[in-house]
Design a protein around this motif. Sequence first.
Motif, mmCIF file in Angstrom:
data_model
loop_
_atom_site.group_PDB
_atom_site.id
_atom_site.type_symbol
_atom_site.label_atom_id
_atom_site.label_comp_id
_atom_site.label_asym_id
_atom_site.label_seq_id
_atom_site.Cartn_x
_atom_site.Cartn_y
_atom_site.Cartn_z
ATOM 1 N N CYS A 124 2.731 77.100 27.750
ATOM 2 C CA CYS A 124 1.853 76.043 28.254
ATOM 3 C C CYS A 124 1.256 75.179 27.154
ATOM 4 O O CYS A 124 0.710 74.126 27.432
ATOM 5 N N ASN A 125 1.322 75.635 25.939
ATOM 6 C CA ASN A 125 0.726 74.870 24.848
ATOM 7 C C ASN A 125 1.756 74.379 23.849
ATOM 8 O O ASN A 125 1.420 74.123 22.692
ATOM 9 N N SER A 139 -1.326 67.158 23.899
ATOM 10 C CA SER A 139 -1.802 66.164 24.855
ATOM 11 C C SER A 139 -1.452 64.776 24.346
ATOM 12 O O SER A 139 -1.615 64.470 23.164
ATOM 13 N N TRP A 173 4.144 66.108 28.729
ATOM 14 C CA TRP A 173 2.909 66.891 28.693
ATOM 15 C C TRP A 173 2.309 67.027 30.088
ATOM 16 O O TRP A 173 1.846 68.113 30.468
ATOM 17 N N HIS A 181 1.713 70.526 31.948
ATOM 18 C CA HIS A 181 0.365 70.845 32.394
ATOM 19 C C HIS A 181 0.344 71.152 33.896
ATOM 20 O O HIS A 181 -0.312 72.100 34.339
ATOM 21 N N CYS A 192 1.966 74.592 34.549
ATOM 22 C CA CYS A 192 1.069 75.672 34.130
ATOM 23 C C CYS A 192 -0.085 75.847 35.107
ATOM 24 O O CYS A 192 -0.455 76.965 35.462
ATOM 25 N N GLN A 193 -0.644 74.742 35.580
ATOM 26 C CA GLN A 193 -1.724 74.834 36.554
ATOM 27 C C GLN A 193 -1.226 75.391 37.884
ATOM 28 O O GLN A 193 -1.959 76.102 38.573
#
Length: 175
Positions: free
Chosen positions: A120-121, A125, A136, A140, A143-144
């Motif tokens: 996820c990282n 951003s 990105w 994101h 992942c959410q």
Amino acid sequence: MTEVVVQRVRTKYHWPAIQLNFWILIMLVASATILGIFASFISVQTQLHLGIPWYFPYWVTVGSIGIVFVLIMLYLIAQRQLLPGIVILGSFILFVLFLVGLIVTSIELWGPVGNVNSNCNLLQSSTGPNEATLAWLEQHSICQSWQAAWAFQLVGTIFLFWMMIMAYQVYRDDA
């Protein structure tokens, strides 16, 4: 000649209305959210021509079963025939299904190697109308979605356990 008279005694169970309605709402939201997230994941995997892990269709099935169970409960409530035994049995089956799926999702989300959370990282951003921003945002969003699915699985598991306790209390209070 002896005459035998058989009488049927109908037991009325008194369910706590506010708790039951709250439980139904939360379970519908949890089941529908899980169903939608994993159906979306299956769609993405298919579009990318990637294999579909077994737990994606598993959660689609469990989410569907959860919705059907709540709809059956609503029908029985409307008929004034919601029995604690039916609720305990259905809740237990769904509890086991939710718990197994929760464990698998937890391993995939935070497992030792190649877990979703560590991916996820990967991207920083970004802003502006470019591919980096789109990548990105997609990362994101995925992942959410994983985190939301896990949270609703946990809530569903807890609420199913709660329903088993509540159904037993309804049965015991009328016994």
